[in-house]
Write an enzyme that holds these catalytic residues in place. Structure first.
Site, PDB file in Angstrom:
ATOM      1  CD  GLU A 215       1.887  -1.168  -0.366  1.00 35.23           C
ATOM      2  OE1 GLU A 215       2.752  -0.961  -0.450  1.00 35.23           O
ATOM      3  OE2 GLU A 215       1.097  -2.280  -0.304  1.00 35.23           O
ATOM      4  CB  CYS A 249       5.619   5.541  -4.162  1.00 28.20           C
ATOM      5  SG  CYS A 249       4.794   3.948  -4.780  1.00 28.20           S
TER       6      CYS A 249
END
Length: 472
Positions: A215, A249
């Site tokens: 990720e 993110c």
């Protein structure tokens, strides 16, 4: 402690857990739900301690943001797994090609899963993957970030009290320990962090052919079409850009804006920040930058952009400084007139700085997105259904949200993950269960079934029948 000693000790922990996993046999529904419930209760019982630890690590971390993003949302993920696990564990049965045969897929636990979690959401990104890992019947080793030492040490203490050493082990340490951790022969490894470190993790995991869930991040664009409501765009974009001050993110990294909307975007941004943050200095709702290095990096991005011709607009309240090195507080900034020579358009920002790139033709904006690495998310604002679909069809990103920002990450029925440079693999909900299990095909042949005789010599008669079938 030298690197060889660290590697040996971690290997011993992992091998002990692997042996226990095999000796104990597959975790049944009751044990899996128990592990999930213990994780949930750990968070629910200790949420204030965890909140205080995160505040200590950040310097100032909004209590509300910590408890929404790190505690409540993680509890929700764990609860979703507990409730849906009985259905997920059922084998997938398929119609067999021949009468009497049975064909199914069984969802088998992988074994021991490694989790390397980052500092920006130090609880959610440690325990969020566990919602899938434990649901799938695995055990885990967790390496939390050394940049949040108070939180990491507290997690180690709480996990030690709630779980046995053969169920969940927390490994503390610096980057050297993290490097050794990523080289272990796990049955699966989950890494959340930046793309550059993700490459090192992938290289290390390749030595043992460890399957990965990465990720990562990237530069998630916000495309604003000509019919979008600018006030709505600003409110939704800056809500997320100021949440954890952009240290996310999925945070919007830059805005593609029609040229004639620039002035209204700037004015709406000023109005929004005035209402949301009448003050920033000393405001408990406004999170600070995690450490001095990241603070200096963000200031460097601003200075580089200004030096190369960008217009910098601080949205700090009147009379307040745009940034403060002592508290590591940086007010939201708009960066106008950006181009690709600027560092801010080439690095993931991870802070409260928002570049605005204007365009005159919609297709030029889409082309700009496609000229750059595929992002973890893309955000589109506009109400024309054809334009929405065109954007969806012609851009590739880990996730797409239309007329909102980041709302997909809280929907447990949807996968969360990147594509290409923004990551590989996905989890959340059933998708996490699938990611952390092996889909094993099982065939039970009926008695006296002649299926394999077609492979048995001699072949003369079979060859004639085969050729007749091929000619037909």
């Amino acid at each position: 402690m030298n690197s060889l000693t660290v590697q040996v000790e971690l290997q011993q922990v992992l091998q002990t857990m692997k042996r226990a996993h095999l000796a104990n046999g597959p975790a049944d529904l009751t044990l899996r739900q128990d592990r999930l419930m213990r994780s949930l209760n750990l968070l629910r019982t200790n949420y204030q301690k965890l909140t205080d630890a995160m505040t200590a690590d950040f310097g100032n971390r909004s209590t509300y943001q910590s408890q929404v993003a790190d505690i409540a949302s993680t509890i929700k993920m764990l609860q979703h797994s507990i409730e849906n696990l009985p259905a997920w564990m059922q084998p997938s049965v398929f119609e067999p090609p021949e009468a009497g045969m049975q064909t199914r897929i069984e969802h088998q636990p992988l074994g021991v899963v490694g989790i390397i979690s980052p500092w920006n959401f130090p609880v959610n990104l440690a325990f969020g993957p566990l919602a899938g890992v434990f649901a799938a019947g695995n055990t885990a080793m967790l390496k939390p970030s050394e940049l949040t030492p108070h939180t990491s040490e507290l997690l180690a203490e709480l996990v030690g009290a709630a779980f046995g050493p053969d169920e969940l082990e927390v490994v503390l340490g610096d980057a050297q320990v993290g490097q050794a951790f990523s080289a272990l022969p796990f049955d699966h490894l989950v890494f959340t962090g930046c793309t550059s470190v993700g490459k090192h993790v992938m290289r290390a995991a390749a030595e043992n052919l460890v399957p990965l869930t990465l990720e990562l991040g990237g530069k998630s664009p916000v495309m604003v079409d000509s019919d979008a409501d600018i006030i709505e765009v600003v409110e939704k974009t800056l809500t997320v850009k100021t949440f954890n001050v952009g240290q996310i993110c999925l945070s919007p990294d830059y805005v593609l804006l029609p040229e004639d909307k620039l002035t209204s975007f700037i004015e709406a941004s000023k109005s929004f920040i005035r209402a949301a943050f009448p003050t920033i200095s000393g405001n408990a709702d406004y999170t600070t930058i995690i450490n001095d290095r990241h603070y200096q990096r963000l200031i460097g991005l601003l200075q580089d952009a200004e030096k190369k011709g960008a217009q910098i607009i601080s949205l700090a309240p009147a009379g307040e400084s745009a940034y403060d090195a002592i508290t590591r507080s940086i007010a939201p900034h708009l960066v106008i007139g950006v181009d690709n020579s600027m560092d801010i358009m080439n690095e993931e920002i991870f802070g409260p700085l928002l570049p605005i790139k204007t365009y005159s033709e919609r297709l030029d904006a889409i082309a700009y997105i496609n000229e750059h690495p595929r992002p973890l998310a893309a955000y589109y604002f506009g109400n024309n259904l054809d334009h929405q679909q065109y954007f969806a069809d012609r851009t590739t990103s880990g996730g797409l949200v239309i007329n909102d920002i980041m709302s997909h990450v809280s929907i447990d029925s949807l996968p969360f993950g990147g594509v290409g440079p923004s990551g590989m693999g996905a989890y959340h909900g059933k998708h996490g269960f699938n990611q952390f299990t092996h889909a094993k095909p099982v065939v039970v042949q009926s008695a006296n079934n002649p299926a394999t005789t077609r492979l048995r010599a001699p072949y003369q008669e079979k060859q004639a029948a085969l050729e007749a079938m091929l000619k037909a």
